[in-house]
Design a protein around this motif. Sequence first.
Motif, PDB file in Angstrom:
ATOM      1  N   GLY A 317       0.796  -1.220   0.000  1.00 45.35           N
ATOM      2  CA  GLY A 317       0.000   0.000   0.000  1.00 45.35           C
ATOM      3  C   GLY A 317       0.828   1.268   0.000  1.00 45.35           C
ATOM      4  O   GLY A 317       0.466   2.261  -0.636  1.00 45.35           O
ATOM      5  N   GLU A 318       1.940   1.249   0.706  1.00 42.55           N
ATOM      6  CA  GLU A 318       2.781   2.448   0.767  1.00 42.55           C
ATOM      7  C   GLU A 318       3.343   2.796  -0.605  1.00 42.55           C
ATOM      8  O   GLU A 318       3.296   3.954  -1.045  1.00 42.55           O
ATOM      9  CB  GLU A 318       3.926   2.241   1.757  1.00 42.55           C
ATOM     10  N   LYS A 319       3.844   1.793  -1.290  1.00 41.58           N
ATOM     11  CA  LYS A 319       4.404   2.014  -2.628  1.00 41.58           C
ATOM     12  C   LYS A 319       3.315   2.493  -3.593  1.00 41.58           C
ATOM     13  O   LYS A 319       3.525   3.433  -4.376  1.00 41.58           O
ATOM     14  CB  LYS A 319       5.033   0.726  -3.151  1.00 41.58           C
ATOM     15  N   ALA A 320       2.155   1.868  -3.532  1.00 39.58           N
ATOM     16  CA  ALA A 320       1.064   2.234  -4.435  1.00 39.58           C
ATOM     17  C   ALA A 320       0.593   3.661  -4.171  1.00 39.58           C
ATOM     18  O   ALA A 320       0.347   4.432  -5.111  1.00 39.58           O
ATOM     19  CB  ALA A 320      -0.086   1.249  -4.285  1.00 39.58           C
ATOM     20  N   ALA A 321       0.462   4.033  -2.899  1.00 36.19           N
ATOM     21  CA  ALA A 321       0.001   5.380  -2.558  1.00 36.19           C
ATOM     22  C   ALA A 321       0.986   6.441  -3.044  1.00 36.19           C
ATOM     23  O   ALA A 321       0.582   7.500  -3.532  1.00 36.19           O
ATOM     24  CB  ALA A 321      -0.204   5.498  -1.052  1.00 36.19           C
ATOM     25  N   LYS A 322       2.281   6.163  -2.929  1.00 31.26           N
ATOM     26  CA  LYS A 322       3.301   7.106  -3.395  1.00 31.26           C
ATOM     27  C   LYS A 322       3.276   7.219  -4.920  1.00 31.26           C
ATOM     28  O   LYS A 322       3.454   8.304  -5.485  1.00 31.26           O
ATOM     29  CB  LYS A 322       4.682   6.667  -2.927  1.00 31.26           C
ATOM     30  N   THR A 323       3.070   6.089  -5.591  1.00 28.01           N
ATOM     31  CA  THR A 323       2.979   6.098  -7.048  1.00 28.01           C
ATOM     32  C   THR A 323       1.797   6.938  -7.506  1.00 28.01           C
ATOM     33  O   THR A 323       1.899   7.758  -8.434  1.00 28.01           O
ATOM     34  CB  THR A 323       2.832   4.658  -7.585  1.00 28.01           C
ATOM     35  N   LEU A 324       0.651   6.763  -6.851  1.00 28.54           N
ATOM     36  CA  LEU A 324      -0.539   7.538  -7.209  1.00 28.54           C
ATOM     37  C   LEU A 324      -0.341   9.016  -6.889  1.00 28.54           C
ATOM     38  O   LEU A 324      -0.787   9.885  -7.647  1.00 28.54           O
ATOM     39  CB  LEU A 324      -1.754   6.982  -6.469  1.00 28.54           C
ATOM     40  N   GLU A 325       0.330   9.307  -5.800  1.00 34.75           N
ATOM     41  CA  GLU A 325       0.570  10.706  -5.437  1.00 34.75           C
ATOM     42  C   GLU A 325       1.374  11.430  -6.515  1.00 34.75           C
ATOM     43  O   GLU A 325       1.081  12.590  -6.855  1.00 34.75           O
ATOM     44  CB  GLU A 325       1.309  10.784  -4.106  1.00 34.75           C
ATOM     45  N   LYS A 326       2.366  10.763  -7.073  1.00 33.41           N
ATOM     46  CA  LYS A 326       3.157  11.370  -8.149  1.00 33.41           C
ATOM     47  C   LYS A 326       2.295  11.689  -9.367  1.00 33.41           C
ATOM     48  O   LYS A 326       2.586  12.621 -10.117  1.00 33.41           O
ATOM     49  CB  LYS A 326       4.305  10.430  -8.544  1.00 33.41           C
ATOM     50  N   GLY A 328      -0.722  12.681  -9.070  1.00 31.02           N
ATOM     51  CA  GLY A 328      -1.720  13.651  -8.652  1.00 31.02           C
ATOM     52  C   GLY A 328      -3.003  13.023  -8.156  1.00 31.02           C
ATOM     53  O   GLY A 328      -4.017  13.702  -7.999  1.00 31.02           O
ATOM     54  N   ILE A 329      -2.961  11.724  -7.886  1.00 32.43           N
ATOM     55  CA  ILE A 329      -4.122  11.012  -7.351  1.00 32.43           C
ATOM     56  C   ILE A 329      -3.845  10.777  -5.867  1.00 32.43           C
ATOM     57  O   ILE A 329      -3.007   9.955  -5.507  1.00 32.43           O
ATOM     58  CB  ILE A 329      -4.348   9.680  -8.090  1.00 32.43           C
ATOM     59  N   ILE A 330      -4.539  11.507  -5.002  1.00 29.92           N
ATOM     60  CA  ILE A 330      -4.208  11.536  -3.584  1.00 29.92           C
ATOM     61  C   ILE A 330      -5.083  10.540  -2.821  1.00 29.92           C
ATOM     62  O   ILE A 330      -6.301  10.722  -2.684  1.00 29.92           O
ATOM     63  CB  ILE A 330      -4.404  12.955  -2.997  1.00 29.92           C
ATOM     64  N   THR A 331      -4.461   9.475  -2.329  1.00 29.09           N
ATOM     65  CA  THR A 331      -5.159   8.439  -1.558  1.00 29.09           C
ATOM     66  C   THR A 331      -4.342   8.164  -0.297  1.00 29.09           C
ATOM     67  O   THR A 331      -3.418   8.899   0.019  1.00 29.09           O
ATOM     68  CB  THR A 331      -5.281   7.138  -2.373  1.00 29.09           C
ATOM     69  N   ASN A 332      -4.670   7.108   0.420  1.00 28.59           N
ATOM     70  CA  ASN A 332      -3.794   6.693   1.523  1.00 28.59           C
ATOM     71  C   ASN A 332      -3.795   5.182   1.672  1.00 28.59           C
ATOM     72  O   ASN A 332      -4.758   4.500   1.326  1.00 28.59           O
ATOM     73  CB  ASN A 332      -4.187   7.368   2.848  1.00 28.59           C
ATOM     74  N   ARG A 333      -2.696   4.680   2.178  1.00 25.52           N
ATOM     75  CA  ARG A 333      -2.565   3.235   2.396  1.00 25.52           C
ATOM     76  C   ARG A 333      -3.333   2.829   3.650  1.00 25.52           C
ATOM     77  O   ARG A 333      -3.620   3.652   4.523  1.00 25.52           O
ATOM     78  CB  ARG A 333      -1.099   2.853   2.548  1.00 25.52           C
ATOM     79  N   CYS A 334      -3.662   1.550   3.747  1.00 26.48           N
ATOM     80  CA  CYS A 334      -4.359   1.044   4.937  1.00 26.48           C
ATOM     81  C   CYS A 334      -4.004  -0.417   5.162  1.00 26.48           C
ATOM     82  O   CYS A 334      -3.583  -1.127   4.243  1.00 26.48           O
ATOM     83  CB  CYS A 334      -5.877   1.213   4.795  1.00 26.48           C
ATOM     84  N   LEU A 335      -4.173  -0.843   6.405  1.00 31.46           N
ATOM     85  CA  LEU A 335      -4.014  -2.255   6.740  1.00 31.46           C
ATOM     86  C   LEU A 335      -5.245  -3.028   6.270  1.00 31.46           C
ATOM     87  O   LEU A 335      -6.331  -2.469   6.133  1.00 31.46           O
ATOM     88  CB  LEU A 335      -3.859  -2.424   8.250  1.00 31.46           C
ATOM     89  N   LEU A 336      -5.065  -4.314   6.051  1.00 34.01           N
ATOM     90  CA  LEU A 336      -6.173  -5.204   5.719  1.00 34.01           C
ATOM     91  C   LEU A 336      -6.124  -6.405   6.655  1.00 34.01           C
ATOM     92  O   LEU A 336      -5.050  -6.738   7.183  1.00 34.01           O
ATOM     93  CB  LEU A 336      -6.072  -5.650   4.259  1.00 34.01           C
ATOM     94  N   PRO A 337      -7.253  -7.075   6.901  1.00 33.58           N
ATOM     95  CA  PRO A 337      -7.280  -8.168   7.889  1.00 33.58           C
ATOM     96  C   PRO A 337      -6.273  -9.276   7.613  1.00 33.58           C
ATOM     97  O   PRO A 337      -5.791  -9.922   8.546  1.00 33.58           O
ATOM     98  CB  PRO A 337      -8.715  -8.701   7.764  1.00 33.58           C
ATOM     99  N   TRP A 338      -5.940  -9.486   6.364  1.00 33.95           N
ATOM    100  CA  TRP A 338      -5.054 -10.583   5.983  1.00 33.95           C
ATOM    101  C   TRP A 338      -3.617 -10.118   5.703  1.00 33.95           C
ATOM    102  O   TRP A 338      -2.796 -10.903   5.229  1.00 33.95           O
ATOM    103  CB  TRP A 338      -5.610 -11.282   4.743  1.00 33.95           C
ATOM    104  N   SER A 339      -3.307  -8.867   5.985  1.00 28.87           N
ATOM    105  CA  SER A 339      -2.009  -8.330   5.560  1.00 28.87           C
ATOM    106  C   SER A 339      -0.896  -8.480   6.587  1.00 28.87           C
ATOM    107  O   SER A 339       0.235  -8.052   6.352  1.00 28.87           O
ATOM    108  CB  SER A 339      -2.141  -6.856   5.180  1.00 28.87           C
ATOM    109  N   GLU A 340      -1.210  -9.076   7.755  1.00 30.10           N
ATOM    110  CA  GLU A 340      -0.215  -9.375   8.785  1.00 30.10           C
ATOM    111  C   GLU A 340       0.627  -8.153   9.162  1.00 30.10           C
ATOM    112  O   GLU A 340       1.854  -8.201   9.188  1.00 30.10           O
ATOM    113  CB  GLU A 340       0.695 -10.521   8.316  1.00 30.10           C
ATOM    114  N   GLY A 341      -0.066  -7.053   9.449  1.00 30.73           N
ATOM    115  CA  GLY A 341       0.612  -5.854   9.910  1.00 30.73           C
ATOM    116  C   GLY A 341       1.217  -4.990   8.829  1.00 30.73           C
ATOM    117  O   GLY A 341       1.760  -3.915   9.111  1.00 30.73           O
TER     118      GLY A 341
END
Length: 406
Positions: A317-326, A328-341
């Motif tokens: 999620g962190e990588k994807a959010a940074k890619t989208l930010e570049k 100009g698509i402003i989102t944020n990363r989040c945890l998911l139940p299966w993502s183990e932190g």
Amino acid sequence: MREFEQVFSIIEEHHRLMASSLPLIASENVTSMAVRRCYTSDLGHRYAMGEIGERAYEGCEYIDEIERKAVELTKRLFNAEHANVRPISGTVANIAVYHALTSCGDSIFSLPVECGGHTSHDDTARIRCLNVHFLPFDSERFNIDIDAASRMIREVKPRLIVLGASVFLFPHPVKEIVEIAAEVGANVIYDASHVLGLIAGKQFQDPVKEGADVVTASTHKTFFGPQRAIILCKSELAEKIDYAVMPCVVSNHHLNTLAGYVIACLEMLEFGESYAKQTVRNAKRLAERLYELGMKVVGEAEGFTESHQVVIDVDDGEKAAKTLEKAGIITNRCLLPWSEGKSAGIRIGVQEVTRLGMKGGEMEYIAELISKALDGIDVRSEVVELSKQFNTVKYTFEESHAYSFI
């Protein structure tokens, strides 16, 4: 003097950034110019401690009128027995409720962050020395597992059960939880921060009608207001709640933004239903198009979303959010139940672009831009061009540019 000018230059740059981007943070929105006018009023210089008509400060005659109107409009919007409009954030509202309804050492139930819960449902509650137990979660349905939750609640017998979420796709089983809570003598609090505008617009579940003892909510996500909060509660809890808010966690309650909240309530009464309907339609169409493009959209079994939010599983999620930010698509990363932190998801909210007038066709285009950007294709110029076409605040009495700097 140079540093003085730099501050305003930085603010102007931020405004230009937002005006040329697609703001898709699920916890943000843009206010009307009428609401913003309240921010700069003399009210921002004043205090109003104490009750309406019984202030500790003089000079509150007109402030009393504003707060009285805020309470009346809130009760009307949500058909609530009692409303407190003084908390200055959703977390502060939750802290007040913990203070009012629990004692140190009590047990509460809430959702963990990886299942959509907010930090104020966990870490903040622990500051009150509460024992936090987590509600079981059905990852496929992306909702509380009511059967497992029933067994756990009856076993633990908590003092408080916290519903509502930060990653909030579907209505929670409020009625069912209220029935179980009554068996064990627990109160049910529903954090409506993300969906308050959808509730006001009658497009999401009504936690007051479904029996929640207390509803807390920030007022700036799907609601049209400034960054502050409200608490709704049953009349028998009013005295405890009011005392827990002031003087326990709030002194000055930011009277300029309180006036802005009053304007937002009036906008919601007039335009809230049409806005909320379009917001939910937009979220559904965005989710469907992302899914058609091959993305892992969370909540497929339940139709992806019933709120303003869409969540996609992107592994990093962190990588994807940074890619989208570049792009100009402003989102944020989040945890998911299966993502183990690990932040494996991207949370998207359509409430702000909906207020700018976007509809289904734009949602399809945004989905395509997201897909291209995550595939490494440069879409920045396309984002800029789209944002130029939608820069006016709608669903208000006086339309104005969304990102102009006063």
